[in-house]
Design a protein around this motif. Structure first.
Motif, PDB file in Angstrom:
ATOM      1  N   GLU A 281      33.546  47.745  43.023  1.00 17.56           N
ATOM      2  CA  GLU A 281      34.957  47.335  43.072  1.00 17.56           C
ATOM      3  C   GLU A 281      35.155  45.996  42.368  1.00 17.56           C
ATOM      4  OE1 GLU A 281      36.204  47.295  47.157  1.00 17.56           O
ATOM      5  OE2 GLU A 281      35.977  49.467  47.369  1.00 17.56           O
ATOM      6  N   VAL A 282      34.252  45.056  42.603  1.00 15.20           N
ATOM      7  CA  VAL A 282      34.353  43.752  41.957  1.00 15.20           C
ATOM      8  C   VAL A 282      34.204  43.912  40.445  1.00 15.20           C
ATOM      9  CG1 VAL A 282      33.200  41.512  41.670  1.00 15.20           C
ATOM     10  CG2 VAL A 282      33.619  42.416  43.954  1.00 15.20           C
ATOM     11  N   ALA A 283      33.229  44.713  40.018  1.00 13.00           N
ATOM     12  CA  ALA A 283      33.023  44.939  38.584  1.00 13.00           C
ATOM     13  C   ALA A 283      34.265  45.586  37.960  1.00 13.00           C
ATOM     14  CB  ALA A 283      31.792  45.812  38.352  1.00 13.00           C
TER      15      ALA A 283
ATOM     16  N   ARG B  33      39.159  45.163  34.674  1.00 14.66           N
ATOM     17  CA  ARG B  33      40.630  45.240  34.509  1.00 14.66           C
ATOM     18  C   ARG B  33      41.194  43.880  34.132  1.00 14.66           C
ATOM     19  NH1 ARG B  33      40.392  48.640  39.126  1.00 14.66           N
ATOM     20  NH2 ARG B  33      40.994  46.908  40.455  1.00 14.66           N
ATOM     21  N   SER B  34      40.675  42.842  34.751  1.00 12.72           N
ATOM     22  CA  SER B  34      41.125  41.497  34.435  1.00 12.72           C
ATOM     23  C   SER B  34      40.837  41.170  32.972  1.00 12.72           C
ATOM     24  CB  SER B  34      40.419  40.494  35.355  1.00 12.72           C
ATOM     25  OG  SER B  34      40.765  39.196  35.018  1.00 12.72           O
ATOM     26  N   ARG B  35      39.660  41.545  32.494  1.00 11.62           N
ATOM     27  CA  ARG B  35      39.295  41.308  31.095  1.00 11.62           C
ATOM     28  C   ARG B  35      40.218  42.113  30.174  1.00 11.62           C
ATOM     29  NH1 ARG B  35      37.928  37.438  28.675  1.00 11.62           N
ATOM     30  NH2 ARG B  35      36.605  36.965  30.400  1.00 11.62           N
ATOM     31  N   GLU B  36      40.546  43.344  30.544  1.00  9.15           N
ATOM     32  CA  GLU B  36      41.451  44.162  29.729  1.00  9.15           C
ATOM     33  C   GLU B  36      42.829  43.511  29.631  1.00  9.15           C
ATOM     34  OE1 GLU B  36      41.321  47.980  31.640  1.00  9.15           O
ATOM     35  OE2 GLU B  36      39.334  48.444  30.825  1.00  9.15           O
ATOM     36  N   ILE B  37      43.293  42.957  30.735  1.00 12.90           N
ATOM     37  CA  ILE B  37      44.594  42.265  30.721  1.00 12.90           C
ATOM     38  C   ILE B  37      44.515  41.062  29.797  1.00 12.90           C
ATOM     39  CG2 ILE B  37      46.193  40.897  32.122  1.00 12.90           C
ATOM     40  CD1 ILE B  37      45.543  42.846  34.449  1.00 12.90           C
ATOM     41  N   THR B  38      43.421  40.330  29.885  1.00  9.25           N
ATOM     42  CA  THR B  38      43.247  39.158  29.027  1.00  9.25           C
ATOM     43  C   THR B  38      43.244  39.564  27.562  1.00  9.25           C
ATOM     44  OG1 THR B  38      41.999  38.010  30.713  1.00  9.25           O
ATOM     45  CG2 THR B  38      41.701  37.252  28.470  1.00  9.25           C
ATOM     46  N   GLU B  39      42.544  40.637  27.243  1.00  8.94           N
ATOM     47  CA  GLU B  39      42.506  41.099  25.857  1.00  8.94           C
ATOM     48  C   GLU B  39      43.892  41.533  25.384  1.00  8.94           C
ATOM     49  OE1 GLU B  39      39.390  44.015  25.949  1.00  8.94           O
ATOM     50  OE2 GLU B  39      37.831  42.470  26.091  1.00  8.94           O
TER      51      GLU B  39
END
Length: 189
Positions: free
Chosen positions: A62-64, A69-75
């Motif tokens: 879940e953390v991964a 998802r957080s990285r995808e939003i950042t990208e």
């Protein structure tokens, strides 16, 4: 989302270096629950049940996923900017990324002692993304304005230099063709 009791699991009670190895083997090498338990037994930790390891692996997953998802939003936020060299925007994007990650990993304790994962509303994420987009546009407008001012200043300085060079050349008695050549060399026209 389910709730968890507010007490450490048997996996959480393992020494930090052992937990780090378990996490690394799972995330980087894709080891199964049974392989992880076998590894723990090899190093003298036989008190970890398969269900405890399963809960740990699920939480790790879940953390991964949240980090992914957080990285995808950042990208996606980074793609909003035409300027890859814009340090302020990149800094803002990294800040937004860390905020999203913290929010997605946040937990809140319920009255009964249970732990609930806090989630965020997609509309709030959209509003945050729009704010960053507005900041990027404002930064681009400021950068464009600065570039235009620099070009005007450079053109003015060049024209002044050409004027001064031509005046100096005339004062030294150069011909009109010589003055024109100097002026052309300075102005490039």
């Amino acid at each position: 989302m389910g709730t968890q009791r507010n007490r450490p699991s048997t996996v959480d009670k393992l020494p930090p270096e052992v937990r780090e190895e378990i996490n690394r083997l799972r995330l980087e090498r894709g080891w199964s629950i049974d392989e992880l338990i076998a590894r723990l037994r090899e190093i003298g930790h036989d008190d970890i049940s398969r269900s405890a390891m399963g809960r740990h692996v699920r939480a790790l997953s879940e953390v991964a996923d949240k980090m992914r998802r957080s990285r995808e939003i950042t990208e996606a936020l980074a793609r909003m900017s035409d300027r890859a060299d814009n340090k302020m925007l990149r800094g803002t994007i990294e800040l937004v990324n860390s905020i999203l990650l913290e929010v997605s990993l946040a937990e809140e304790e319920g009255e009964d002692g249970s732990i609930n994962r806090v989630s965020f509303n997609p509309l709030e994420v959209k509003a945050l993304a729009q704010t960053v987009e507005s900041l990027a546009r404002a930064e681009k407008v400021d950068q464009d304005r600065l570039e235009k001012a620099e070009k005007r200043a450079a053109a003015k300085a060049t024209a002044e230099a050409a004027k001064n060079a031509a005046a100096a050349a005339r004062a030294q008695g150069l011909s009109k063709d010589g003055v024109a050549a100097i002026r052309h060399a300075v102005l490039g026209a």
